[in-house]
Design an enzyme around this catalytic site. Sequence first.
Site, PDB file in Angstrom:
ATOM      1  N   ALA B  74       0.812  -1.218   0.000  1.00 16.81           N
ATOM      2  CA  ALA B  74       0.000   0.000   0.000  1.00 16.81           C
ATOM      3  C   ALA B  74       0.847   1.270   0.000  1.00 16.81           C
ATOM      4  O   ALA B  74       0.441   2.287  -0.559  1.00 16.81           O
ATOM      5  CB  ALA B  74      -0.945  -0.006   1.194  1.00 16.81           C
ATOM      6  N   THR B  75       2.011   1.231   0.612  1.00 18.87           N
ATOM      7  CA  THR B  75       2.856   2.434   0.589  1.00 18.87           C
ATOM      8  C   THR B  75       3.236   2.759  -0.847  1.00 18.87           C
ATOM      9  O   THR B  75       3.140   3.915  -1.285  1.00 18.87           O
ATOM     10  CB  THR B  75       4.118   2.235   1.463  1.00 18.87           C
ATOM     11  OG1 THR B  75       3.706   2.168   2.826  1.00 18.87           O
ATOM     12  CG2 THR B  75       5.093   3.387   1.296  1.00 18.87           C
ATOM     13  N   ASN B 154      -6.422   3.603  10.091  1.00 20.88           N
ATOM     14  CA  ASN B 154      -5.664   2.502  10.677  1.00 20.88           C
ATOM     15  C   ASN B 154      -5.620   2.525  12.201  1.00 20.88           C
ATOM     16  O   ASN B 154      -5.425   1.498  12.826  1.00 20.88           O
ATOM     17  CB  ASN B 154      -4.240   2.504  10.118  1.00 20.88           C
ATOM     18  CG  ASN B 154      -3.611   3.874  10.134  1.00 20.88           C
ATOM     19  OD1 ASN B 154      -4.184   4.839   9.627  1.00 20.88           O
ATOM     20  ND2 ASN B 154      -2.449   3.993  10.731  1.00 20.88           N
ATOM     21  N   GLN B 182      -6.970  -0.597   5.086  1.00 23.25           N
ATOM     22  CA  GLN B 182      -7.622  -1.237   6.240  1.00 23.25           C
ATOM     23  C   GLN B 182      -9.024  -1.735   5.906  1.00 23.25           C
ATOM     24  O   GLN B 182      -9.583  -2.546   6.642  1.00 23.25           O
ATOM     25  CB  GLN B 182      -7.711  -0.252   7.417  1.00 23.25           C
ATOM     26  CG  GLN B 182      -6.372   0.237   7.918  1.00 23.25           C
ATOM     27  CD  GLN B 182      -5.577  -0.832   8.658  1.00 23.25           C
ATOM     28  OE1 GLN B 182      -6.112  -1.869   9.059  1.00 23.25           O
ATOM     29  NE2 GLN B 182      -4.297  -0.580   8.847  1.00 23.25           N
ATOM     30  N   HIS B 204      -1.223  -8.056   3.026  1.00 23.80           N
ATOM     31  CA  HIS B 204      -0.914  -8.541   4.380  1.00 23.80           C
ATOM     32  C   HIS B 204      -1.862  -8.030   5.456  1.00 23.80           C
ATOM     33  O   HIS B 204      -1.744  -8.410   6.611  1.00 23.80           O
ATOM     34  CB  HIS B 204       0.536  -8.226   4.749  1.00 23.80           C
ATOM     35  CG  HIS B 204       0.779  -6.812   5.157  1.00 23.80           C
ATOM     36  ND1 HIS B 204       0.903  -6.432   6.467  1.00 23.80           N
ATOM     37  CD2 HIS B 204       0.897  -5.684   4.426  1.00 23.80           C
ATOM     38  CE1 HIS B 204       1.112  -5.117   6.522  1.00 23.80           C
ATOM     39  NE2 HIS B 204       1.107  -4.651   5.298  1.00 23.80           N
ATOM     40  N   THR B 243       9.669  -7.134 -12.338  1.00 23.18           N
ATOM     41  CA  THR B 243       9.209  -8.514 -12.460  1.00 23.18           C
ATOM     42  C   THR B 243       8.137  -8.795 -11.417  1.00 23.18           C
ATOM     43  O   THR B 243       8.295  -8.441 -10.254  1.00 23.18           O
ATOM     44  CB  THR B 243      10.400  -9.476 -12.265  1.00 23.18           C
ATOM     45  OG1 THR B 243      11.321  -9.226 -13.315  1.00 23.18           O
ATOM     46  CG2 THR B 243       9.953 -10.929 -12.302  1.00 23.18           C
ATOM     47  N   CYS B 329       5.903   7.012  23.932  1.00 22.63           N
ATOM     48  CA  CYS B 329       6.973   7.130  24.917  1.00 22.63           C
ATOM     49  C   CYS B 329       8.271   6.530  24.387  1.00 22.63           C
ATOM     50  O   CYS B 329       9.347   6.904  24.802  1.00 22.63           O
ATOM     51  CB  CYS B 329       6.564   6.447  26.212  1.00 22.63           C
ATOM     52  SG  CYS B 329       7.472   7.026  27.639  1.00 22.63           S
TER      53      CYS B 329
END
Lengths: 139, 405
Positions: B74-75, B154, B182, B204, B243, B329
């Site tokens: 997706a990126t 997300n 998502q 994924h 490919t 944190c």
Amino acid sequence: MAYSDKVIDHYQNPKNVGTLDKAKKNVGTGLVGAPECGDVMRLQIEVDETTGTITDAKFKTFGCGSAIASSSLATEWLKGKTVDQALNIDNMEIVEELNLPPVKIHCSVLAEDAIKAAINDYRVKNGLEALQFEEKGVH
Amino acid sequence: MLSLPIYLDNNATTPMDPRVLEAMIPYFTQQFGNAASRNHPFGWQAEEAVDYAREQVAKLIGADAKEIIFTSGATEGDNLGIKGVFEMYASKGNHIITCTTEHKAVLDTCKHLEKLGAEITYLPVKADGLIDLAELEAAMKPTTILVAIMYANNEIGVVQPVREISAIAKKHGALFFTDGTQAVGKIPVDVQKDGIDIMAFTAHKMYGPKGVGALYVRRKNPRVKVTAQMDGGGHERGMRSGTLNVPGIVGFGKACELCRTEMEADTARIVKLRDKLENALLQIEESYLNGHKDYRLPHVTNISFKYVEGEGLLMGFNKNIALSSGSACTSASLEPSYVLKALGLGDDLAHSSLRFGLSRFTTEEEIDYTIEQITNTVLKLREMSPLWEMFKEGIDLDSVAWVHH
């Protein structure tokens, strides 16, 4: 991120959680950090006025496991020390003892600040001037 | 029998369905051909497998197989979709509208384009996480070439009103891109009914393998083109050279087919577990749901437990329960989740949040255990929290002069 065994132990079995009566003249209270930073520590000491020895120390902390462990450890170290000795506790000793990673060093600085704030509160209550401390500037 | 650790971080990634793995295996060692090899059976087999997977993927979203461009995830899809439109439609304008709660793959792509002369409008979201359609309408300009709003978020799972958004884009002659990462495979997504022109999604997050995704690019009404961001052999109709990852694509296809045929049954079961978890955790005093209660993915909930810090909270059970927190944190910036802050949450509540993502494989036993562990840890940490003590004493925390670090 994996925590050290010592951090986990303090987190699971924190020492000296609680509250001392802040109205008492021989109790010093330090409240440092801010909710929006994700860390707030309140550390209290009770001092035997004749000997200058810290007879009890309590904390409550809002923060991550390292912040909780740093404050728990600090209360352990404070008990039995004189106020002057307590001033010498350095944040890097906490870092070493707990194996804190670099991103958690601020937790130890906060604990040192809390100790100093509690001591100053005790001093002011007993007619002494507040001590000035250098900024550690890690935050 | 409860098996630990429990995985409830399915917005980060899902386990692969064993049926997907089974479909992939022959394509590693036996049918290993390059799908672009046109002159021998190895190539033909690979091409046939890719074509079949393309059909499976297309069918899940109501698209035509020719409209599916395989990517690495997706990126890449977000980058190709947005940068590709910016380049291809440069003569029409340079204005892109997005929103503040998008994934970094969209936000940072937009920031990159700003440096290249794009004008970007970052729409705020309301307290429930939804964009304001009137604000979108008002932001449209003659130079607007693209509206890029995610299908579902997300972190909080909020589902945007994509049909209304696409209608506004269309009315003003702009294309509509959505990051469907998502949503696809979890809720019905139909590129025709939803009016989507371009959509990025990935395997994924829907029980498929990592490293493979797709970009849907509309071919009719209107015919959309994106400029390739990687030069090479001209694969994928010239829009994405490289490919093809044949086993990954086969797995992606199988994952899409399973989602299509099993979504209804999966959702009916998962939503019950999610609601059980959410209702039980909201019973805890001073706990708050983040995001719109109804316009939301069925498997996600995001809850803030006031007066305890998220990372400290995770530490109470993260050996046994995998979750994520809006607290930062651990990051060098110490900044909590920008998504939660965009909803107008104070930093204190953002630091106190946990995100739960359930899956096809989540069991009721796991949910029961999670409820018990989290409730116990919240109560234990509150006993340790100076803020909780002050709250109980009736002290207004906003009135305290905090020593900022």
